[in-house]
Design an enzyme around this catalytic site. Structure first.
Site, PDB file in Angstrom:
ATOM      1  N   SER A 132     -16.984 -32.386 -22.039  1.00 50.42           N
ATOM      2  CA  SER A 132     -18.280 -31.530 -22.580  1.00 50.42           C
ATOM      3  C   SER A 132     -19.217 -32.474 -22.943  1.00 50.42           C
ATOM      4  CB  SER A 132     -17.738 -30.703 -23.546  1.00 50.42           C
ATOM      5  OG  SER A 132     -18.743 -30.043 -24.261  1.00 50.42           O
ATOM      6  N   TYR A 185     -28.750 -28.063 -19.251  1.00 48.64           N
ATOM      7  CA  TYR A 185     -27.483 -28.748 -19.398  1.00 48.64           C
ATOM      8  C   TYR A 185     -26.916 -28.332 -20.596  1.00 48.64           C
ATOM      9  CZ  TYR A 185     -24.617 -33.051 -19.859  1.00 48.64           C
ATOM     10  OH  TYR A 185     -23.655 -34.026 -20.118  1.00 48.64           O
ATOM     11  N   LYS A 210     -23.028 -26.505 -21.087  1.00 53.17           N
ATOM     12  CA  LYS A 210     -21.983 -27.236 -21.746  1.00 53.17           C
ATOM     13  C   LYS A 210     -21.629 -26.486 -22.880  1.00 53.17           C
ATOM     14  CE  LYS A 210     -21.351 -31.081 -19.245  1.00 53.17           C
ATOM     15  NZ  LYS A 210     -20.337 -31.426 -18.488  1.00 53.17           N
TER      16      LYS A 210
HETATM   17  N1  LIG Z   1     -22.443 -40.433 -18.890  1.00 55.84           N
HETATM   18  C1  LIG Z   1     -22.610 -39.792 -20.292  1.00 55.84           C
HETATM   19  O1  LIG Z   1     -23.063 -40.616 -21.166  1.00 55.84           O
HETATM   20  C2  LIG Z   1     -22.109 -38.538 -20.583  1.00 55.84           C
HETATM   21  C3  LIG Z   1     -22.485 -37.872 -21.844  1.00 55.84           C
HETATM   22  C4  LIG Z   1     -21.588 -36.790 -21.932  1.00 55.84           C
HETATM   23  C5  LIG Z   1     -21.131 -35.955 -21.190  1.00 55.84           C
HETATM   24  N2  LIG Z   1     -21.246 -36.599 -19.759  1.00 55.84           N
HETATM   25  C6  LIG Z   1     -20.323 -35.734 -18.833  1.00 55.84           C
HETATM   26  O2  LIG Z   1     -19.333 -36.529 -18.189  1.00 55.84           O
HETATM   27  C7  LIG Z   1     -19.177 -35.976 -16.790  1.00 55.84           C
HETATM   28  C8  LIG Z   1     -19.371 -37.051 -15.845  1.00 55.84           C
HETATM   29  O3  LIG Z   1     -20.768 -37.478 -15.936  1.00 55.84           O
HETATM   30  P1  LIG Z   1     -20.994 -39.082 -15.549  1.00 55.84           P
HETATM   31  O4  LIG Z   1     -22.080 -39.659 -16.667  1.00 55.84           O
HETATM   32  O5  LIG Z   1     -19.886 -39.917 -15.251  1.00 55.84           O
HETATM   33  O6  LIG Z   1     -22.003 -38.797 -14.209  1.00 55.84           O
HETATM   34  P2  LIG Z   1     -22.052 -39.351 -12.672  1.00 55.84           P
HETATM   35  O7  LIG Z   1     -21.906 -40.789 -12.785  1.00 55.84           O
HETATM   36  O8  LIG Z   1     -23.379 -38.453 -12.033  1.00 55.84           O
HETATM   37  O9  LIG Z   1     -20.806 -38.589 -12.097  1.00 55.84           O
HETATM   38  C9  LIG Z   1     -20.611 -37.130 -11.915  1.00 55.84           C
HETATM   39  C10 LIG Z   1     -19.553 -36.832 -10.850  1.00 55.84           C
HETATM   40  O10 LIG Z   1     -19.578 -35.597 -10.669  1.00 55.84           O
HETATM   41  C11 LIG Z   1     -19.532 -35.180  -9.189  1.00 55.84           C
HETATM   42  N3  LIG Z   1     -20.142 -34.066  -8.813  1.00 55.84           N
HETATM   43  C12 LIG Z   1     -21.410 -33.647  -9.351  1.00 55.84           C
HETATM   44  N4  LIG Z   1     -21.615 -32.496  -8.369  1.00 55.84           N
HETATM   45  C13 LIG Z   1     -20.603 -31.989  -7.638  1.00 55.84           C
HETATM   46  C14 LIG Z   1     -20.098 -31.201  -6.968  1.00 55.84           C
HETATM   47  N5  LIG Z   1     -20.893 -30.477  -6.294  1.00 55.84           N
HETATM   48  N6  LIG Z   1     -18.928 -31.340  -6.227  1.00 55.84           N
HETATM   49  C15 LIG Z   1     -18.022 -32.308  -6.300  1.00 55.84           C
HETATM   50  N7  LIG Z   1     -18.219 -33.149  -7.404  1.00 55.84           N
HETATM   51  C16 LIG Z   1     -19.404 -33.233  -8.021  1.00 55.84           C
HETATM   52  C17 LIG Z   1     -20.018 -36.439  -8.538  1.00 55.84           C
HETATM   53  O11 LIG Z   1     -19.603 -36.778  -7.289  1.00 55.84           O
HETATM   54  P3  LIG Z   1     -20.411 -36.552  -5.859  1.00 55.84           P
HETATM   55  O12 LIG Z   1     -21.686 -36.718  -6.242  1.00 55.84           O
HETATM   56  O13 LIG Z   1     -19.720 -37.432  -5.052  1.00 55.84           O
HETATM   57  O14 LIG Z   1     -19.918 -35.075  -5.527  1.00 55.84           O
HETATM   58  C18 LIG Z   1     -19.597 -37.588  -9.686  1.00 55.84           C
HETATM   59  O15 LIG Z   1     -18.151 -37.949  -9.301  1.00 55.84           O
HETATM   60  C19 LIG Z   1     -20.158 -35.016 -16.736  1.00 55.84           C
HETATM   61  O16 LIG Z   1     -19.483 -33.747 -17.034  1.00 55.84           O
HETATM   62  C20 LIG Z   1     -21.234 -35.224 -17.814  1.00 55.84           C
HETATM   63  O17 LIG Z   1     -22.053 -33.897 -18.068  1.00 55.84           O
HETATM   64  C21 LIG Z   1     -21.397 -37.777 -19.660  1.00 55.84           C
END
Ligand SMILES: NC(=O)c1ccc[n+]([C@@H]2O[C@H](COP(=O)([O-])OP(=O)(O)OC[C@H]3O[C@@H](n4cnc5c(N)ncnc54)[C@H](OP(=O)(O)O)[C@@H]3O)[C@@H](O)[C@H]2O)c1
Length: 232
Positions: free
Chosen positions: A124, A138, A142
């Site tokens: 989340s 977003y 969430k």
């Molecule tokens: N980074 C932070 O600070 C943070 C903070 C709070 C929450 N989050 C949450 O953590 C999670 C991961 O985020 P992240 O920061 O690691 O971002 P990220 O580097 O952009 O990774 C997102 C991942 O989701 C996959 N994805 C997106 N759309 C997709 C689709 N249609 N089908 C299949 N896979 C899909 C992408 O793979 P492909 O593009 O190869 O499909 C990628 O592997 C998310 O739910 C985000 O909301 C992150």
């Protein structure tokens, strides 16, 4: 050795968790649209677009072949454009909901129908409860995802469900937030921009180490709970 399913393993948090658990000898099963940049014989990857809901079940059958799953990490998600609610288009809002909410429902239905699943961690965000300016679609997605986790927890008492806010992690999602978003227009991003490059925004691999360490504590919360890793 555990069987772990993770969505979104081509980048960021999902990629780091997959690498971390695979290096520890666990069997990791993951999906994403892009291929993986680093290969590991313990990681079993299938290219899948989670927006194509009707194809998810068949893909998971092919990848998982009815195995029991110790841990499911619903990680794949998108941020969408930072914009006010009034300026957000319906297409943008629907697209964010489609991946961050409805794809998660389809994934859960397929997984819970065909596999014994011990634990589900839904990734989340603090944005689920902070109604900060600009996080529009977003935040909505969430918040709804937290409720989705709560509802499934009621329906499946033999599986433990948690919605987890991971805190700030230095992933490609932060490239956009810290590099392109105007902190004057959307003041909440100034905290992110100040945290980048400091211990307040760990690398994905440091996050993966912390996640594994804190998992027993996270799983002590009641099934269906929303847990913020920063508060542990
Ligand atoms: N980074 C932070 O600070 C943070 C903070 C709070 C929450 N989050 C949450 O953590 C999670 C991961 O985020 P992240 O920061 O690691 O971002 P990220 O580097 O952009 O990774 C997102 C991942 O989701 C996959 N994805 C997106 N759309 C997709 C689709 N249609 N089908 C299949 N896979 C899909 C992408 O793979 P492909 O593009 O190869 O499909 C990628 O592997 C998310 O739910 C985000 O909301 C992150």
């Amino acid at each position: 050795m555990q069987n772990i399913f993770i969505s979104g393993i081509s980048s960021g948090i999902g990629q780091a968790l997959a690498q971390h658990y695979a290096q520890k000898g666990h069997q990791v099963y993951g999906v994403s649209r892009r291929s993986l940049s680093t290969l590991n014989s313990n990681i079993h990857h299938l290219k899948m677009d989670l927006l194509q809901h009707p194809t998810i079940g068949k893909g998971l059958d092919e990848l998982l072949n009815k195995i029991d799953l110790d841990l499911v990490i619903l990680n794949a998600g998108v941020l969408g454009r930072m914009t006010s609610m009034q300026e957000a288009t319906m297409n943008e809002l629907k697209n964010t909901m489609e991946i961050n909410l409805w794809s998660q429902k389809v994934l859960l239905d397929c997984l819970l129908q065909n596999h014994k699943v011990k634990n589900v961690i839904g990734i989340s965000s603090g944005a689920a409860i902070n109604g900060n300016l600009g996080w529009s679609g977003y935040s909505l997605s969430k918040a709804a995802f937290n409720m989705l986790i709560q509802l499934y927890a009621k329906e499946f008492p033999l599986t433990h469900f948690i919605a987890l806010a991971p805190g700030l992690v230095d992933t490609p999602m932060q490239d956009y937030l810290c590099g392109e978003v105007d902190a004057v227009k959307f003041p909440s991003v100034s905290r992110l921009q100040a945290a980048r490059g400091t211990e307040n925004m760990p690398t994905p691999s440091d996050f993966a180490i912390r996640f594994e360490k804190e998992l027993p504590k996270i799983l002590q919360f009641d099934s269906g709970s929303y847990v913020d890793l920063r508060n542990l």
